[in-house]
Design a protein around this motif. Structure first.
Motif, mmCIF file in Angstrom:
data_model
loop_
_atom_site.group_PDB
_atom_site.id
_atom_site.type_symbol
_atom_site.label_atom_id
_atom_site.label_comp_id
_atom_site.label_asym_id
_atom_site.label_seq_id
_atom_site.Cartn_x
_atom_site.Cartn_y
_atom_site.Cartn_z
ATOM 1 N N UNK A 229 0.866 -1.176 0.000
ATOM 2 C CA UNK A 229 0.000 0.000 0.000
ATOM 3 C C UNK A 229 0.903 1.226 0.000
ATOM 4 N N UNK A 230 0.720 2.089 -1.017
ATOM 5 C CA UNK A 230 1.512 3.322 -1.135
ATOM 6 C C UNK A 230 0.575 4.521 -1.209
ATOM 7 N N UNK A 231 1.018 5.643 -0.631
ATOM 8 C CA UNK A 231 0.254 6.883 -0.718
ATOM 9 C C UNK A 231 1.179 7.990 -1.193
ATOM 10 N N UNK A 232 0.607 8.943 -1.963
ATOM 11 C CA UNK A 232 1.404 10.073 -2.420
ATOM 12 C C UNK A 232 0.512 11.288 -2.629
ATOM 13 N N UNK A 233 1.142 12.428 -2.561
ATOM 14 C CA UNK A 233 0.472 13.710 -2.802
ATOM 15 C C UNK A 233 0.715 14.080 -4.259
#
Length: 120
Positions: free
Chosen positions: A84-88
């Motif tokens: 699971x990856x998150x980015x702006x």
């Protein structure tokens, strides 16, 4: 940024659920009008899904949080990994600081997977 990794998933078919709560921790920084935060679950190959929110779009006073969740179907021929990856996306100036909390990846083993296209 990688938020969570489930390693050494045994070969087989799975329904994968991933979720996290993204919390903006600073009011400094900025974003363009179309800025958003996106979290993607990747179970290899074409087994990906994402969720996104307009968290912290650039108002100096704006802080907030959003719970994002995504699901995928995955089949591993051998040992697999789920990430699971998150980015702006689309920052303007320095990014507002954020953290991920209450993160979970759940892989439910199933006998087989059937995918059917839907419309709408």
């Amino acid at each position: 940024m990688t938020v969570a990794t489930m390693s050494s998933v045994p070969a087989g078919s799975y329904v994968v659920y991933a979720k996290t709560t993204v919390v903006q921790t600073a009011v400094s920084g900025g974003a363009a009008v179309n800025a958003y935060t996106r979290c993607t679950v990747d179970a290899g190959g074409s087994s990906t899904d994402y969720a996104e929110t307009e968290l912290g779009r650039g108002d100096a006073w704006e802080v907030g949080r959003a719970t994002l969740q995504a699901q995928v179907l995955a089949t591993f021929a051998g040992t697999g990994t789920i990430v699971l990856r998150c980015r702006r996306v689309n920052n303007s100036g320095s990014a507002k600081a954020a953290v991920a909390r209450q993160t979970k990846i759940i892989a439910v083993s199933v006998g087989s997977i059937t995918r059917t296209a839907v419309s709408g």
